[in-house]
Design a protein around this motif. Structure first.
Motif, PDB file in Angstrom:
ATOM      1  N   ARG A   9      53.806  35.519  41.780  1.00 58.41           N
ATOM      2  CA  ARG A   9      52.607  35.457  40.983  1.00 58.41           C
ATOM      3  C   ARG A   9      53.119  36.871  41.452  1.00 58.41           C
ATOM      4  O   ARG A   9      53.817  37.344  42.364  1.00 58.41           O
ATOM      5  N   SER A  59      35.782  41.477  39.167  1.00 59.61           N
ATOM      6  CA  SER A  59      36.931  41.724  39.100  1.00 59.61           C
ATOM      7  C   SER A  59      36.488  41.012  37.785  1.00 59.61           C
ATOM      8  O   SER A  59      35.604  40.455  37.154  1.00 59.61           O
ATOM      9  N   ASN A  92      37.797  29.021  46.587  1.00 64.68           N
ATOM     10  CA  ASN A  92      37.278  30.643  46.416  1.00 64.68           C
ATOM     11  C   ASN A  92      36.974  31.182  44.887  1.00 64.68           C
ATOM     12  O   ASN A  92      37.940  30.679  44.289  1.00 64.68           O
ATOM     13  N   THR A  93      36.300  31.626  45.309  1.00 66.17           N
ATOM     14  CA  THR A  93      36.233  32.870  43.759  1.00 66.17           C
ATOM     15  C   THR A  93      36.676  33.803  43.566  1.00 66.17           C
ATOM     16  O   THR A  93      36.417  34.596  45.074  1.00 66.17           O
ATOM     17  N   SER A  94      36.007  34.424  42.632  1.00 70.34           N
ATOM     18  CA  SER A  94      36.466  35.914  42.264  1.00 70.34           C
ATOM     19  C   SER A  94      36.169  36.294  42.616  1.00 70.34           C
ATOM     20  O   SER A  94      34.763  36.597  43.425  1.00 70.34           O
ATOM     21  N   ALA A  95      36.820  38.044  42.955  1.00 69.25           N
ATOM     22  CA  ALA A  95      36.648  38.986  44.013  1.00 69.25           C
ATOM     23  C   ALA A  95      34.778  39.785  43.023  1.00 69.25           C
ATOM     24  O   ALA A  95      35.033  39.854  41.914  1.00 69.25           O
ATOM     25  N   PRO A  96      33.998  40.865  43.724  1.00 66.08           N
ATOM     26  CA  PRO A  96      32.629  40.388  42.324  1.00 66.08           C
ATOM     27  C   PRO A  96      33.436  41.977  41.599  1.00 66.08           C
ATOM     28  O   PRO A  96      33.963  42.480  42.226  1.00 66.08           O
ATOM     29  N   HIS A 153      47.063  28.260  41.586  1.00 65.12           N
ATOM     30  CA  HIS A 153      48.552  27.486  42.794  1.00 65.12           C
ATOM     31  C   HIS A 153      48.696  26.822  42.327  1.00 65.12           C
ATOM     32  O   HIS A 153      49.187  25.936  42.355  1.00 65.12           O
ATOM     33  N   SER A 211      40.709  45.367  37.794  1.00 66.58           N
ATOM     34  CA  SER A 211      41.240  44.082  38.880  1.00 66.58           C
ATOM     35  C   SER A 211      42.086  42.801  38.722  1.00 66.58           C
ATOM     36  O   SER A 211      40.872  42.604  37.286  1.00 66.58           O
ATOM     37  N   PHE A 212      41.723  42.520  38.978  1.00 66.57           N
ATOM     38  CA  PHE A 212      42.324  40.589  39.131  1.00 66.57           C
ATOM     39  C   PHE A 212      41.258  39.678  40.301  1.00 66.57           C
ATOM     40  O   PHE A 212      41.059  39.664  41.616  1.00 66.57           O
ATOM     41  N   GLY A 213      41.255  38.847  39.359  1.00 65.53           N
ATOM     42  CA  GLY A 213      40.676  37.529  39.470  1.00 65.53           C
ATOM     43  C   GLY A 213      40.821  36.839  40.588  1.00 65.53           C
ATOM     44  O   GLY A 213      40.313  36.229  41.416  1.00 65.53           O
ATOM     45  N   GLY A 214      42.199  36.937  41.025  1.00 67.18           N
ATOM     46  CA  GLY A 214      42.900  35.452  41.445  1.00 67.18           C
ATOM     47  C   GLY A 214      44.380  35.027  40.893  1.00 67.18           C
ATOM     48  O   GLY A 214      43.887  34.786  39.536  1.00 67.18           O
ATOM     49  N   ALA A 215      45.646  34.346  41.788  1.00 68.41           N
ATOM     50  CA  ALA A 215      46.073  33.619  41.425  1.00 68.41           C
ATOM     51  C   ALA A 215      46.263  32.133  41.710  1.00 68.41           C
ATOM     52  O   ALA A 215      44.759  31.775  42.666  1.00 68.41           O
ATOM     53  N   ARG A 252      52.131  41.687  41.494  1.00 66.47           N
ATOM     54  CA  ARG A 252      51.141  42.684  40.883  1.00 66.47           C
ATOM     55  C   ARG A 252      50.255  42.110  40.449  1.00 66.47           C
ATOM     56  O   ARG A 252      49.236  41.314  41.359  1.00 66.47           O
TER      57      ARG A 252
END
Lengths: 250, 105
Positions: free
Chosen positions: A217, A40, A34-38, A26, A20-24, A219
């Motif tokens: 952003r 990712s 905010n930081t990326s999900a563990p 802006h 998966s994905f670290g984040g988008a 998917r």
């Protein structure tokens, strides 16, 4: 075995166990708290076009290829595999490798439920003729669909053939992004730089840039673009900058 | 319009937007908000934490009343891969959202 090949094999071996994905993003000239999900992993490609007119005119395109990994819920680490640029000015033109870097971000508070979201950022860049240390305080507050962010950054740079040239820089950036829909955001970014050659304030160099941003952003990918125009009149600094960050979850 | 008026208007707009950040803390009432349905307190707390941390990696938090209770599980499920949510974490977020909605109505 060459170091580059080792990195490629290491990343290739990691991919199947990561998801998966670290984040988008802006913003492109600001970081969000905010930081990326563990677990990712994300690949981000940065392209920044800098354009200056007048006697010191130039065109420069900076490239960055970054891998971003969520270590824990509040901690993320990134590697800039390569920063390089193409520059064209009246005297010469060509591509140059600049540096490779590591970046660490730790999040303290959340921008939604806490009064303000705060993170700290550290970065070490090293290249053929460059060493740079950068620290940043990242603050953010979400007001419903509106995101406000502020970054304060301190940089120390040593460059040149024997790293004899020193420079310090303090910059602050302010951004606003309004979410028009879950996929689309638009807003503004302001960048205010104070440059201290040889760590002295005698040159009194200040640069101020301002301009719009837009983010899309979908998917597991996103693209964010910011166009900044220089509101000051500093020689040698770009009059116009256009930065695009394209991120994709691996 | 003078600067003070502009600041007051801007402040008012931010306060009104802040009220959209509605992610109330978990209470014991939420665990039994709907007859015949029980939510575990620890699950709801985890769901709230994940909701405010993971979902904002890509977008701002939606108003919980924007979608129906029937739609929420599918919406969270559709983004769970992007947010690196394990099945139990996805269920915790849905449980929190539904518990808030049931508790408020």
């Amino acid at each position: 075995m060459k170091p580059t090949l080792r990195v490629v094999i290491f990343v290739g071996a990691l991919l199947p166990v990561l998801s998966s994905f670290g984040g988008a993003r802006h913003f492109t000239f600001l970081y969000e708290a905010n930081t990326s999900a563990p677990g990712s992993l994300e690949l981000e490609n940065w392209v920044t076009w800098r354009h200056a007119v007048g006697p010191g005119r130039f065109n420069q395109v900076d490239f960055r290829h970054e891998l971003e990994y969520g270590v824990t819920d509040k901690f993320q680490a990134s590697i800039y595999l390569a920063d390089w640029f193409y520059r064209s000015d009246p005297e010469h033109s060509g591509s140059t490798y600049s540096d490779t870097a590591i970046e660490l971000i730790y999040n303290f508070t959340n921008p939604v439920v806490d009064p303000i979201g705060l993170s700290i950022y550290g970065e070490l860049r090293a290249g053929d003729r460059l060493i740079e240390l950068e620290s940043k305080l990242i603050s953010q507050k979400n007001f419903g669909p509106l995101i406000l962010a502020y970054n304060a950054t301190l940089e120390s740079v040593w460059e040149g053939s024997d790293l004899a040239e020193r420079e310090g820089e303090f910059s602050q950036a302010l951004g606003a992004s309004y979410e028009i829909s879950p996929r689309v955001s638009a807003g503004m970014e302001l960048l205010h730089e104070f440059v201290f050659p040889e760590w002295r304030d005698t040159a009194k160099i200040q640069n101020f840039f301002v301009g719009p941003n837009v983010s899309y952003r979908h998917r597991n990918w996103f693209v964010t673009i910011t166009a900044l125009a220089q509101a000051t009149d500093t020689h040698g600094e770009p009059d116009f900058q256009l930065r695009t960050i394209f991120g994709i979850g691996l | 319009m003078n600067k003070l008026s502009m600041l007051v208007v801007l402040g008012g707009l931010l306060v009104s937007c802040e009220s959209i950040n509605y992610v109330p803390p978990v209470t014991s009432q939420m665990t039994t908000a709907r007859k015949g349905q029980h939510f575990d307190l620890a699950t709801l707390r985890e769901g709230r934490t994940l909701f405010v941390h993971r979902c904002i990696e890509c977008h701002t938090l939606p108003v919980l009343w924007r979608y129906s209770t029937e739609d929420w599980p599918g919406i969270v499920d559709s983004m769970s891969y992007r947010a690196s949510l394990k099945p139990a974490e996805r269920e915790a977020i849905v449980a929190y959202i539904l518990a808030v909605r049931f508790a408020e109505h």
